[in-house]
Structure formats: structure tokens, C-alpha cells
Write an enzyme that holds these catalytic residues in place. Sequence first.
Site, PDB file in Angstrom:
ATOM      1  N   GLY A  46      27.019  68.202 -31.014  1.00 49.22           N
ATOM      2  CA  GLY A  46      26.288  68.277 -29.752  1.00 49.22           C
ATOM      3  C   GLY A  46      25.495  69.562 -29.689  1.00 49.22           C
ATOM      4  N   GLN A  51      20.657  76.374 -26.151  1.00 51.54           N
ATOM      5  CA  GLN A  51      21.158  76.925 -27.421  1.00 51.54           C
ATOM      6  C   GLN A  51      20.036  77.119 -28.439  1.00 51.54           C
ATOM      7  OE1 GLN A  51      24.562  73.903 -27.702  1.00 51.54           O
ATOM      8  NE2 GLN A  51      25.417  75.700 -28.708  1.00 51.54           N
ATOM      9  N   CYS A  95      31.723  75.666 -31.117  1.00 51.66           N
ATOM     10  CA  CYS A  95      30.385  75.692 -30.526  1.00 51.66           C
ATOM     11  C   CYS A  95      29.428  76.348 -31.517  1.00 51.66           C
ATOM     12  CB  CYS A  95      30.424  76.487 -29.233  1.00 51.66           C
ATOM     13  SG  CYS A  95      28.828  76.608 -28.405  1.00 51.66           S
ATOM     14  N   LEU A  96      28.241  75.754 -31.694  1.00 49.30           N
ATOM     15  CA  LEU A  96      27.278  76.321 -32.651  1.00 49.30           C
ATOM     16  C   LEU A  96      26.827  77.724 -32.249  1.00 49.30           C
ATOM     17  CD1 LEU A  96      25.061  73.193 -33.478  1.00 49.30           C
ATOM     18  CD2 LEU A  96      26.893  74.207 -34.863  1.00 49.30           C
ATOM     19  N   HIS A 137      31.215  69.638 -22.536  1.00 53.03           N
ATOM     20  CA  HIS A 137      30.911  70.933 -23.157  1.00 53.03           C
ATOM     21  C   HIS A 137      29.406  71.216 -23.086  1.00 53.03           C
ATOM     22  CE1 HIS A 137      31.479  73.941 -26.601  1.00 53.03           C
ATOM     23  NE2 HIS A 137      30.168  73.763 -26.581  1.00 53.03           N
ATOM     24  N   GLU A 138      28.587  70.209 -23.456  1.00 48.32           N
ATOM     25  CA  GLU A 138      27.130  70.412 -23.460  1.00 48.32           C
ATOM     26  C   GLU A 138      26.582  70.537 -22.045  1.00 48.32           C
ATOM     27  OE1 GLU A 138      26.084  71.265 -26.197  1.00 48.32           O
ATOM     28  OE2 GLU A 138      27.654  70.415 -27.445  1.00 48.32           O
ATOM     29  N   HIS A 141      26.923  74.006 -20.828  1.00 46.40           N
ATOM     30  CA  HIS A 141      25.843  74.868 -21.324  1.00 46.40           C
ATOM     31  C   HIS A 141      24.649  74.826 -20.378  1.00 46.40           C
ATOM     32  CE1 HIS A 141      27.060  76.420 -25.207  1.00 46.40           C
ATOM     33  NE2 HIS A 141      27.365  75.222 -25.689  1.00 46.40           N
TER      34      HIS A 141
HETATM   35 ZN    ZN Z   1      28.490  74.714 -27.299  1.00 45.49          ZN
END
Ligand code: ZN
Length: 178
Positions: A46, A51, A95-96, A137-138, A141
Amino acid sequence: MAVLPLRYFPDDVLRVKTQPITAFDAELKRLVADMAETMYAEAGIGLAANQVGRSVRLLVMDVPRSNDDKTPNFKAMLNPEIVARDGSQNYEEGCLSFPGIQASVKRALNVTVRYHDPDGQTQEERLTGLDAVCLQHEMDHLDGITFVDYLSPLKRRLLLRDLKRNLIERGLVEEAAL
Ligand code: ZN
């Protein structure tokens, strides 16, 4: 299509609430395609637009259907809203924007999400399990919230120390920036 540079904690763009999308144009479709390419290149499941430094309400995800079924499960959601949720689950999230660290977070087990697709059409979908984890989660963000915000101050401090080391070792940020 292009792989876009990722933003890492503590980049300010990750802390800002993103803006609704109103123009469903070619530029938006290019951003969706670039975010998809970035997510696959980084082996993520995701990715939220902030991000990659774009403060708009857009997320992409592709959660494997099962260990045996690797057919694409790509979703792009614009202006997503959770309209129903129930149950709870804990999942060890990564998380990226926080390379190399993971933490268990408690979230709803099932969610119903309403969103615009890239053509501006309203869609509604019910997600469960890891799909629901990824979506929540996304969506956090998009509101400037990250998964470490759910941790105790002590646990967060320890993990962020590991993160800082990972970011420097991998050459992703200069020591001075942290
Ligand atoms: Zn993340």
C-alpha cells in the site's frame, strides 16, 4: 510511468492532512500509475500520496489474495471514507516511510469504504483481514497519522532509534536531516 522518490519519517509532509481530489484528469491518472509503479518497485502492499510528497487524498494498494494466488489485486482509492467498521485484529505492520521497522497495531477487522475511482465514479467495498489493515494504515497517512503514533512512548522511542540507524545505513537520508 515513473518510480517516485519516497518520503521518510520525519518528513513534514507525512504529518499534514491531505486535500480532497476534485479533478479526475489525465494528471491524476498519471499520478495513480506512478504510485502503482513505486509501490511495486518498493515491494509494498500500500502507498499513500503524501508518501511520495503529494498532499492529496489518494491511496493505492495491492494485498495478495492468498499465499497461492498472486494475481493482481490492485485498488486505487480517491477521497476514501470508512462508512462502517466492526471487530478487531492485531497485525505486525511495516511502512515504506519507516524502512526496516515493524510494530503490532490494533485495528478494525472489517471495514466498508466508500471512495472515488480514478474516473470519479463512487464505489463502495467491504474489506476484511489484511486488506482492511492496509486500508486503515493508508487512510491514516492521508490524515497525517502514522503507525508509530499508536505505540507507547517507550516502544516508539526504541523503534525510531532503529529507524534512524536504518535510514542512515541505507543511505536514504543524511544524518543531519534526522
Ligand atoms: Zn505507511
